[in-house]
Design a protein around this motif. Structure first.
Motif, short mmCIF file in Angstrom:
data_model
loop_
_atom_site.label_atom_id
_atom_site.label_comp_id
_atom_site.label_asym_id
_atom_site.label_seq_id
_atom_site.Cartn_x
_atom_site.Cartn_y
_atom_site.Cartn_z
N GLU A 10 -1.16 -2.63 -17.72
CA GLU A 10 -0.64 -3.84 -18.35
C GLU A 10 -1.41 -5.02 -17.76
OE1 GLU A 10 1.03 -6.99 -19.88
OE2 GLU A 10 1.40 -6.88 -17.74
N ILE A 11 -2.10 -5.77 -18.62
CA ILE A 11 -2.93 -6.88 -18.12
C ILE A 11 -2.48 -8.23 -18.68
CG2 ILE A 11 -4.95 -5.45 -17.68
CD1 ILE A 11 -6.08 -6.44 -20.37
N GLY A 12 -1.31 -8.28 -19.30
CA GLY A 12 -0.81 -9.52 -19.89
C GLY A 12 -0.33 -10.48 -18.83
N GLY A 13 0.32 -11.53 -19.27
CA GLY A 13 0.77 -12.58 -18.39
C GLY A 13 2.09 -12.32 -17.69
N MET A 14 2.80 -11.25 -18.06
CA MET A 14 4.10 -10.97 -17.45
C MET A 14 3.93 -10.11 -16.22
SD MET A 14 6.12 -10.48 -21.13
CE MET A 14 6.82 -8.98 -20.66
N LEU A 53 6.14 -1.00 -17.01
CA LEU A 53 4.73 -1.06 -16.61
C LEU A 53 4.51 -2.35 -15.83
CD1 LEU A 53 3.11 -0.03 -20.01
CD2 LEU A 53 3.69 1.44 -18.07
N PRO A 54 4.29 -2.27 -14.51
CA PRO A 54 4.02 -3.48 -13.74
C PRO A 54 2.59 -3.95 -13.97
CG PRO A 54 4.19 -1.57 -12.28
CD PRO A 54 4.43 -1.09 -13.68
N ARG A 55 2.38 -5.25 -14.01
CA ARG A 55 1.04 -5.80 -14.22
C ARG A 55 0.13 -5.39 -13.06
NH1 ARG A 55 0.52 -12.06 -14.39
NH2 ARG A 55 1.17 -11.68 -12.29
N GLY A 56 -1.10 -5.01 -13.42
CA GLY A 56 -2.13 -4.69 -12.43
C GLY A 56 -2.04 -3.31 -11.82
N ALA A 93 -6.30 11.30 -26.28
CA ALA A 93 -5.16 10.76 -25.53
C ALA A 93 -4.58 9.61 -26.36
CB ALA A 93 -5.61 10.25 -24.17
N THR A 94 -3.26 9.63 -26.57
CA THR A 94 -2.62 8.63 -27.41
C THR A 94 -1.43 8.02 -26.69
OG1 THR A 94 -3.24 9.84 -29.41
CG2 THR A 94 -1.47 8.23 -29.64
N ILE A 95 -1.35 6.68 -26.75
CA ILE A 95 -0.13 6.00 -26.34
C ILE A 95 0.53 5.48 -27.60
CG2 ILE A 95 -0.95 5.40 -24.03
CD1 ILE A 95 -1.40 2.55 -25.02
N ASN A 96 1.83 5.61 -27.65
CA ASN A 96 2.59 5.22 -28.84
C ASN A 96 3.94 4.72 -28.34
OD1 ASN A 96 4.07 4.99 -31.19
ND2 ASN A 96 3.63 7.06 -31.91
N PHE A 97 4.07 3.39 -28.25
CA PHE A 97 5.37 2.89 -27.81
C PHE A 97 5.77 1.60 -28.47
CE2 PHE A 97 2.52 2.53 -24.01
CZ PHE A 97 2.24 1.19 -24.05
N ARG A 98 7.02 1.30 -28.26
CA ARG A 98 7.66 0.13 -28.84
C ARG A 98 7.71 -0.96 -27.78
NH1 ARG A 98 11.67 2.62 -29.22
NH2 ARG A 98 13.02 1.71 -27.66
N LEU A 99 7.20 -2.15 -28.14
CA LEU A 99 7.23 -3.29 -27.23
C LEU A 99 8.50 -4.11 -27.44
CD1 LEU A 99 3.51 -4.31 -27.62
CD2 LEU A 99 4.55 -3.19 -25.66
N GLU A 100 8.88 -4.27 -28.67
CA GLU A 100 10.11 -4.96 -29.06
C GLU A 100 10.66 -4.20 -30.25
OE1 GLU A 100 9.03 -8.99 -29.91
OE2 GLU A 100 8.18 -9.31 -27.93
N GLU A 101 11.80 -4.63 -30.73
CA GLU A 101 12.44 -3.92 -31.85
C GLU A 101 11.47 -3.70 -33.02
OE1 GLU A 101 15.34 -1.67 -33.30
OE2 GLU A 101 15.51 -2.73 -31.39
N GLU A 102 10.69 -4.72 -33.37
CA GLU A 102 9.82 -4.66 -34.53
C GLU A 102 8.34 -4.44 -34.19
OE1 GLU A 102 10.99 -4.69 -37.71
OE2 GLU A 102 12.98 -4.70 -36.80
N LYS A 103 7.98 -4.39 -32.91
CA LYS A 103 6.57 -4.27 -32.53
C LYS A 103 6.29 -2.89 -31.93
CE LYS A 103 4.90 -8.84 -31.36
NZ LYS A 103 4.50 -9.70 -30.25
N LYS A 104 5.30 -2.20 -32.52
CA LYS A 104 4.86 -0.91 -31.99
C LYS A 104 3.38 -1.02 -31.61
CE LYS A 104 6.51 2.99 -33.47
NZ LYS A 104 6.68 4.19 -34.28
N LEU A 105 2.99 -0.23 -30.65
CA LEU A 105 1.60 -0.17 -30.22
C LEU A 105 1.17 1.28 -30.22
CD1 LEU A 105 -0.94 -1.55 -29.02
CD2 LEU A 105 0.07 -1.16 -26.78
N ILE A 106 0.11 1.57 -30.97
CA ILE A 106 -0.46 2.92 -31.00
C ILE A 106 -1.95 2.79 -30.72
CG2 ILE A 106 -0.85 5.01 -32.35
CD1 ILE A 106 1.56 4.17 -34.08
#
Length: 116
Positions: A10-14, A53-56, A93-106
């Motif tokens: 996780e490389i975002g700002g959170m 997922l902790p940043r860094g 290798a695949t990651i498939n998860f939900r970030l928020e109710e309406e947001k998915k990342l694949i």
């Protein structure tokens, strides 16, 4: 013995982010043996799970054989041997998860390898 590992960071700002996913693993691995045109899709329990997922910090998942065992010579060699049997492989290798109710990342990434 060679160990296959997939990872993500996780490389975002959170400071951390919680993601929802199925099964126990964040990363699934599908295997295709190109010479025989056989694909073995990973199997995961159909449960809802979440991970933080902790940043860094890299989160890693080791490749584990899973999938439907069929009565072919290749399937028997694949599931009854440490490592992979001789062949030409594409491992996804695949990651498939939900970030928020309406947001998915694949996201998927392939690696090709030859086993002699």
């Amino acid at each position: 013995m060679v160990k296959y590992v997939g990872g993500m960071e996780e490389i975002g700002g959170m400071e951390e982010i919680e993601v929802g996913h199925g099964g126990f693993s964040l990363i699934s691995f599908n295997v295709r043996e190109k010479n025989h045109d056989i694909t073995i899709n990973s199997v995961a329990p159909s449960i809802a799970n979440s991970s933080v997922l902790p940043r860094g910090k890299w989160e890693k998942e080791s490749f584990q054989k899973s999938g439907e065992i069929k009565e072919t010579d290749f399937h028997q060699a694949y599931f009854n041997k440490d490592g992979l049997p001789k062949g030409s492989y594409a491992i996804t290798a695949t990651i498939n998860f939900r970030l928020e109710e309406e947001k998915k990342l694949i996201l998927s990434e392939n690696i090709d390898l030859e086993v002699e």
